[in-house]
Scaffold this motif. Structure first.
Motif, PDB file in Angstrom:
ATOM      1  N   PRO A 165       0.815  -1.217   0.000  1.00  0.00           N
ATOM      2  CA  PRO A 165       0.000   0.000   0.000  1.00  0.00           C
ATOM      3  C   PRO A 165       0.846   1.262   0.000  1.00  0.00           C
ATOM      4  CG  PRO A 165      -0.491  -1.401   1.897  1.00  0.00           C
ATOM      5  CD  PRO A 165       0.660  -2.007   1.194  1.00  0.00           C
ATOM      6  N   SER A 166       0.223   2.347  -0.455  1.00  0.00           N
ATOM      7  CA  SER A 166       0.944   3.615  -0.540  1.00  0.00           C
ATOM      8  C   SER A 166       1.197   4.222   0.835  1.00  0.00           C
ATOM      9  CB  SER A 166       0.146   4.602  -1.402  1.00  0.00           C
ATOM     10  OG  SER A 166      -1.186   4.739  -0.913  1.00  0.00           O
ATOM     11  N   THR A 167       0.466   3.783   1.855  1.00  0.00           N
ATOM     12  CA  THR A 167       0.714   4.252   3.215  1.00  0.00           C
ATOM     13  C   THR A 167       0.788   3.060   4.155  1.00  0.00           C
ATOM     14  OG1 THR A 167      -1.642   4.448   3.723  1.00  0.00           O
ATOM     15  CG2 THR A 167      -0.547   6.409   2.888  1.00  0.00           C
ATOM     16  N   THR A 168       1.545   3.237   5.237  1.00  0.00           N
ATOM     17  CA  THR A 168       1.579   2.208   6.268  1.00  0.00           C
ATOM     18  C   THR A 168       0.220   2.124   6.948  1.00  0.00           C
ATOM     19  OG1 THR A 168       3.919   2.605   6.669  1.00  0.00           O
ATOM     20  CG2 THR A 168       2.701   1.449   8.388  1.00  0.00           C
ATOM     21  N   ASN A 169      -0.378   3.273   7.209  1.00  0.00           N
ATOM     22  CA  ASN A 169      -1.688   3.333   7.847  1.00  0.00           C
ATOM     23  C   ASN A 169      -2.786   3.297   6.790  1.00  0.00           C
ATOM     24  OD1 ASN A 169      -0.341   3.749  10.325  1.00  0.00           O
ATOM     25  ND2 ASN A 169      -0.234   5.935   9.919  1.00  0.00           N
ATOM     26  N   LYS A 170      -3.877   2.670   7.132  1.00  0.00           N
ATOM     27  CA  LYS A 170      -5.012   2.577   6.221  1.00  0.00           C
ATOM     28  C   LYS A 170      -5.720   3.917   6.130  1.00  0.00           C
ATOM     29  CE  LYS A 170      -9.123  -0.232   5.304  1.00  0.00           C
ATOM     30  NZ  LYS A 170      -9.966  -1.351   5.802  1.00  0.00           N
ATOM     31  N   LEU A 171      -6.022   4.371   4.913  1.00  0.00           N
ATOM     32  CA  LEU A 171      -6.668   5.663   4.724  1.00  0.00           C
ATOM     33  C   LEU A 171      -8.058   5.686   5.359  1.00  0.00           C
ATOM     34  CD1 LEU A 171      -5.811   6.678   1.038  1.00  0.00           C
ATOM     35  CD2 LEU A 171      -5.030   7.785   3.144  1.00  0.00           C
ATOM     36  N   ASP A 172      -8.398   6.829   5.926  1.00  0.00           N
ATOM     37  CA  ASP A 172      -9.711   7.030   6.512  1.00  0.00           C
ATOM     38  C   ASP A 172     -10.709   7.401   5.415  1.00  0.00           C
ATOM     39  OD1 ASP A 172     -11.683   7.281   8.374  1.00  0.00           O
ATOM     40  OD2 ASP A 172     -10.869   9.057   9.355  1.00  0.00           O
ATOM     41  N   ALA A 173     -12.005   7.244   5.706  1.00  0.00           N
ATOM     42  CA  ALA A 173     -13.021   7.769   4.798  1.00  0.00           C
ATOM     43  C   ALA A 173     -12.891   9.288   4.790  1.00  0.00           C
ATOM     44  CB  ALA A 173     -14.406   7.360   5.276  1.00  0.00           C
ATOM     45  N   PRO A 174     -12.838   9.924   3.623  1.00  0.00           N
ATOM     46  CA  PRO A 174     -12.604  11.368   3.566  1.00  0.00           C
ATOM     47  C   PRO A 174     -13.686  12.171   4.272  1.00  0.00           C
ATOM     48  CG  PRO A 174     -12.357  10.356   1.395  1.00  0.00           C
ATOM     49  CD  PRO A 174     -12.978   9.326   2.290  1.00  0.00           C
ATOM     50  N   ASP A 175     -13.290  13.222   4.941  1.00  0.00           N
ATOM     51  CA  ASP A 175     -14.238  14.179   5.494  1.00  0.00           C
ATOM     52  C   ASP A 175     -15.013  14.794   4.330  1.00  0.00           C
ATOM     53  OD1 ASP A 175     -14.615  16.100   8.140  1.00  0.00           O
ATOM     54  OD2 ASP A 175     -14.815  17.213   6.259  1.00  0.00           O
ATOM     55  N   PRO A 176     -16.313  15.079   4.509  1.00  0.00           N
ATOM     56  CA  PRO A 176     -17.100  15.668   3.415  1.00  0.00           C
ATOM     57  C   PRO A 176     -16.483  16.937   2.823  1.00  0.00           C
ATOM     58  CG  PRO A 176     -18.552  14.951   5.182  1.00  0.00           C
ATOM     59  CD  PRO A 176     -17.146  14.796   5.690  1.00  0.00           C
ATOM     60  N   ARG A 177     -15.744  17.684   3.639  1.00  0.00           N
ATOM     61  CA  ARG A 177     -15.122  18.920   3.146  1.00  0.00           C
ATOM     62  C   ARG A 177     -13.979  18.648   2.183  1.00  0.00           C
ATOM     63  NH1 ARG A 177     -14.095  21.264   9.079  1.00  0.00           N
ATOM     64  NH2 ARG A 177     -13.594  19.040   9.294  1.00  0.00           N
ATOM     65  N   CYS A 178     -13.558  17.375   2.123  1.00  0.00           N
ATOM     66  CA  CYS A 178     -12.453  17.012   1.224  1.00  0.00           C
ATOM     67  C   CYS A 178     -12.928  16.622  -0.174  1.00  0.00           C
ATOM     68  CB  CYS A 178     -11.678  15.834   1.814  1.00  0.00           C
ATOM     69  SG  CYS A 178     -10.912  16.143   3.426  1.00  0.00           S
ATOM     70  N   MET A 179     -14.223  16.563  -0.383  1.00  0.00           N
ATOM     71  CA  MET A 179     -14.755  15.968  -1.603  1.00  0.00           C
ATOM     72  C   MET A 179     -14.842  16.931  -2.787  1.00  0.00           C
ATOM     73  SD  MET A 179     -14.903  12.968  -0.585  1.00  0.00           S
ATOM     74  CE  MET A 179     -15.593  12.234  -2.064  1.00  0.00           C
ATOM     75  N   THR A 180     -14.521  18.178  -2.584  1.00  0.00           N
ATOM     76  CA  THR A 180     -14.525  19.130  -3.695  1.00  0.00           C
ATOM     77  C   THR A 180     -13.226  19.925  -3.717  1.00  0.00           C
ATOM     78  OG1 THR A 180     -15.608  20.824  -2.322  1.00  0.00           O
ATOM     79  CG2 THR A 180     -17.032  19.402  -3.646  1.00  0.00           C
ATOM     80  N   GLY A 181     -12.762  20.250  -4.918  1.00  0.00           N
ATOM     81  CA  GLY A 181     -11.580  21.080  -5.073  1.00  0.00           C
ATOM     82  C   GLY A 181     -10.281  20.352  -4.778  1.00  0.00           C
ATOM     83  N   ARG A 182      -9.225  21.136  -4.560  1.00  0.00           N
ATOM     84  CA  ARG A 182      -7.874  20.641  -4.278  1.00  0.00           C
ATOM     85  C   ARG A 182      -7.657  20.742  -2.773  1.00  0.00           C
ATOM     86  NH1 ARG A 182      -4.189  21.218  -8.546  1.00  0.00           N
ATOM     87  NH2 ARG A 182      -2.652  22.046  -7.071  1.00  0.00           N
ATOM     88  N   VAL A 183      -7.366  19.609  -2.139  1.00  0.00           N
ATOM     89  CA  VAL A 183      -7.326  19.627  -0.674  1.00  0.00           C
ATOM     90  C   VAL A 183      -6.358  18.592  -0.113  1.00  0.00           C
ATOM     91  CG1 VAL A 183      -9.362  18.131  -0.651  1.00  0.00           C
ATOM     92  CG2 VAL A 183      -8.733  19.335   1.422  1.00  0.00           C
ATOM     93  N   MET A 184      -5.616  18.989   0.913  1.00  0.00           N
ATOM     94  CA  MET A 184      -4.867  18.049   1.733  1.00  0.00           C
ATOM     95  C   MET A 184      -5.800  17.604   2.842  1.00  0.00           C
ATOM     96  SD  MET A 184      -0.888  19.320   2.013  1.00  0.00           S
ATOM     97  CE  MET A 184      -1.178  21.053   2.430  1.00  0.00           C
ATOM     98  N   CYS A 185      -6.255  16.347   2.765  1.00  0.00           N
ATOM     99  CA  CYS A 185      -7.252  15.797   3.675  1.00  0.00           C
ATOM    100  C   CYS A 185      -6.515  14.995   4.747  1.00  0.00           C
ATOM    101  CB  CYS A 185      -8.212  14.914   2.884  1.00  0.00           C
ATOM    102  SG  CYS A 185      -9.718  14.465   3.765  1.00  0.00           S
ATOM    103  N   ILE A 186      -6.482  15.504   5.978  1.00  0.00           N
ATOM    104  CA  ILE A 186      -5.614  14.967   7.020  1.00  0.00           C
ATOM    105  C   ILE A 186      -6.437  14.380   8.155  1.00  0.00           C
ATOM    106  CG2 ILE A 186      -3.767  15.529   8.643  1.00  0.00           C
ATOM    107  CD1 ILE A 186      -3.073  17.904   6.763  1.00  0.00           C
ATOM    108  N   SER A 187      -6.339  13.056   8.343  1.00  0.00           N
ATOM    109  CA  SER A 187      -7.115  12.365   9.368  1.00  0.00           C
ATOM    110  C   SER A 187      -6.253  12.092  10.597  1.00  0.00           C
ATOM    111  CB  SER A 187      -7.648  11.036   8.817  1.00  0.00           C
ATOM    112  OG  SER A 187      -8.171  10.233   9.864  1.00  0.00           O
ATOM    113  N   LYS A 188      -6.705  12.589  11.748  1.00  0.00           N
ATOM    114  CA  LYS A 188      -6.005  12.316  12.993  1.00  0.00           C
ATOM    115  C   LYS A 188      -6.251  10.883  13.461  1.00  0.00           C
ATOM    116  CE  LYS A 188      -5.329  16.797  15.225  1.00  0.00           C
ATOM    117  NZ  LYS A 188      -5.603  17.592  16.450  1.00  0.00           N
ATOM    118  N   GLU A 189      -7.402  10.336  13.137  1.00  0.00           N
ATOM    119  CA  GLU A 189      -7.730   8.982  13.585  1.00  0.00           C
ATOM    120  C   GLU A 189      -6.826   7.938  12.944  1.00  0.00           C
ATOM    121  OE1 GLU A 189     -11.534   5.952  14.038  1.00  0.00           O
ATOM    122  OE2 GLU A 189     -11.798   7.911  13.108  1.00  0.00           O
TER     123      GLU A 189
END
Length: 295
Positions: A165-189
């Motif tokens: 995988p591209s990350t050691t940690n499994k990606l989180d489901a994106p926050d709704p605010r991440c679903m439009t435009g260009r965004v760095m979507c950063i999950s603390k969980e």
């Protein structure tokens, strides 16, 4: 103030520098106070460089001291060699492509929550035991023919992305605010950063956050300014590929994170340990792009 900063970002820079940002989790500290820093500031992206995948490679010495030995069938001695004869396919201490496939298949079922490493240690042993318990098999923690055949029957062949995988940690489901435009979507969980454009993940990487006393702020932000090379005058440590988004807090590469992993913490910044990936991301991100930090 660094006079090399372009006039168009002067106001944002003044705000960012007024609070400061620590680059590495090497000791106690705070995000408050002045941090004028030094380095070169980048306003616009340049041609991106290829992203490198980071697959963790376990330490043999660490596994020898920290991994519990799996409970396996009592081996019988070989008549020809006098050595114990293994009665299982995979077990504690093994390292192979088949172990990586085992981990990927267990991850499909939710029994293994890390990126496959190809090394059979404590985590893999525990995961196999959980799978065996669920399927009514002897809970040995090692993989015999029956366990392997059962696992094959309830999983599919792992894809290349699942194996490495591209990350050691499994990606989180994106926050709704991440679903439009260009965004760095950063999950603390899940401790991941996903670079997304119009709802699609372009690249992703593991990240680390501030400590309880100096937390990384959560919310919707935007990239205020960028610095390919930057050094904190508070902590006197480098902050390569810094992308500032909230009063001095930034996404940036951390040598400490690369060396120590989650044993440390930042003083508020979002640390990245994969320098090649962050370099490519730095070239793609523009001033004004969104940053979402969420649980």
């Amino acid at each position: 103030m660094n006079r090399g900063i372009l006039a168009g970002t002067a106001v944002a820079v003044v705000v960012a520098l007024a609070t400061g940002c620590t680059p590495d989790g090497s000791g106690p500290g705070t995000d408050q106070g002045k941090d004028k820093g030094k380095g070169t500031v980048s306003q616009a992206p340049t041609t991106s460089s290829p992203s490198a995948s980071a697959t963790p490679s376990p330490s043999a010495s660490a596994s020898a001291t920290s991994d519990d030995k799996p409970s396996s069938p009592t081996p019988s001695a070989s008549a020809t060699t006098g050595k114990p004869k293994r009665e299982y396919l995979m077990g504690d201490g093994d390292e192979s492509a088949q172990v990586r496939e085992l981990q990927a298949r267990l991850r499909q079922l939710g029994f293994f929550d890390r990126a496959p490493t190809g090394f059979y240690g404590t985590l893999t042993t525990a995961s196999v035991k959980r799978f065996q318990a669920r399927r009514g098999l002897p809970e040995t923690g090692s993989v015999d023919e029956t366990t392997w055949r059962t696992l094959l029957s309830v999983t599919r062949k792992p894809t290349a992305e699942e194996l490495k995988p591209s990350t050691t940690n499994k990606l989180d489901a994106p926050d709704p605010r991440c679903m439009t435009g260009r965004v760095m979507c950063i999950s603390k969980e899940t401790r991941t950063l996903a670079w997304m454009i119009d709802g699609k993940v372009v690249s992703s990487m593991d990240v680390r956050f501030g400590s309880e006393n100096t937390p990384t702020r959560e919310g919707l932000f935007k990239v205020e300014w960028k610095a390919r090379e930057w050094t904190s005058t508070i902590y006197h440590t480098p902050m390569p590929y810094a992308m500032f988004f909230s009063r001095g807090q930034a996404v940036h590469y951390s040598r400490d994170f690369a060396a120590r992993g989650y044993a440390g913490a930042s003083h508020g910044c979002v640390n990245v340990r994969d320098k090649a990936k962050l370099s490519a991301l730095f070239d793609q991100v523009k001033v004004g792009d969104k940053v979402v930090v969420y649980w």
